[in-house]
Motif scaffolding. Sequence first.
Motif, PDB file in Angstrom:
ATOM      1  N   TYR A 174      -3.110  -2.830   4.148  1.00 29.02           N
ATOM      2  CA  TYR A 174      -2.906  -2.006   2.948  1.00 29.02           C
ATOM      3  C   TYR A 174      -3.149  -0.538   3.257  1.00 29.02           C
ATOM      4  O   TYR A 174      -2.298   0.324   2.974  1.00 29.02           O
ATOM      5  CB  TYR A 174      -3.852  -2.499   1.850  1.00 29.02           C
TER       6      TYR A 174
ATOM      7  N   TYR B  97      -5.338  -1.458  -4.757  1.00 28.40           N
ATOM      8  CA  TYR B  97      -6.162  -2.238  -3.823  1.00 28.40           C
ATOM      9  C   TYR B  97      -6.788  -3.446  -4.526  1.00 28.40           C
ATOM     10  O   TYR B  97      -6.805  -4.551  -3.985  1.00 28.40           O
ATOM     11  CB  TYR B  97      -7.235  -1.334  -3.229  1.00 28.40           C
TER      12      TYR B  97
ATOM     13  N   GLY C 131       0.814  -1.212   0.000  1.00 23.57           N
ATOM     14  CA  GLY C 131       0.000   0.000   0.000  1.00 23.57           C
ATOM     15  C   GLY C 131       0.843   1.255   0.000  1.00 23.57           C
ATOM     16  O   GLY C 131       0.591   2.203  -0.753  1.00 23.57           O
TER      17      GLY C 131
ATOM     18  N   ILE D   1      -0.576   2.955   4.082  1.00 21.81           N
ATOM     19  CA  ILE D   1      -0.748   4.231   3.381  1.00 21.81           C
ATOM     20  C   ILE D   1      -0.882   5.372   4.383  1.00 21.81           C
ATOM     21  O   ILE D   1      -0.249   6.428   4.252  1.00 21.81           O
ATOM     22  CB  ILE D   1      -1.981   4.175   2.459  1.00 21.81           C
TER      23      ILE D   1
END
Length: 274
Positions: A197, A183, A100, A201
Amino acid sequence: MPRPNTMTQALALLLSPIAALGRAVLSLVAELGGLCIFMGKGLWRIVFPSPAWRKIVQQVYFIGVKSVFVIVLIGLFTGMVLGLQGYYTLVKFGSEGLLGAAVALSIIRELGPVLTAIMITGRAGSSMAAEIGIMRISEQIDALSTMGINPLRFLIAPRLAASLVCFPLLTAIFDVVGIGGGYLTGVVLLGINPGVYFDRIDSTVELGDVTGGFVKSLVFALLVAAICCFEGYFTHTRREGFGAKGVSLATTSAVVLSCITILVADYVLTSFLL
């Protein structure tokens, strides 16, 4: 008949490449100076004497709204490819949980602004150059000047203003869709935990990364709009051809120069923003 001075001929032959290089450099400097003056006058005409709101809105629709589908499509598949390549690279080091962060930083810092600018150049920038070039060779721009209408305010300033509005917005759309594409590949297809994920981020991407991407998009907007309008506006001065050929050459030159300038400016801006 006097014999030619062989020493003079040899010296002239030796200096001819240097003279050609000097002419090329002077021509480049003159071109860059003309572009900067043209850009400055266009930016000034955005505000003074008053903004041409109707023309700006029309250009926002043409440059921005009509580019949304292309940006979404390119952003989606860019994110999916990054997710796929990033996963099989990170899994070798047991770090697939960082996917991510890798996708988000790659898109927000670099790919989002750059690919958005290149896509808009191909779709809208070429149209700017061609439309203004046709207006020039058909003497419509001269007619505007004859009627007392400033061509820079009527044709160039709205396009510059609309580009400054649309490029950052389209870059934001590209970023969001690209992260969504990562994603789809990483979580839906390859089975990475969705919480991991998005947590990566959130913990990795900083405000400076997002701000840097928007700064790049604004610079690209100014460069692309100025170059495309400049090439179309001065189509009639091209030595390689005139008329329809001149317009085609101006359009090609506008797209190529814009793409090269985007990549060069990206490197320069990245070196300052890192």
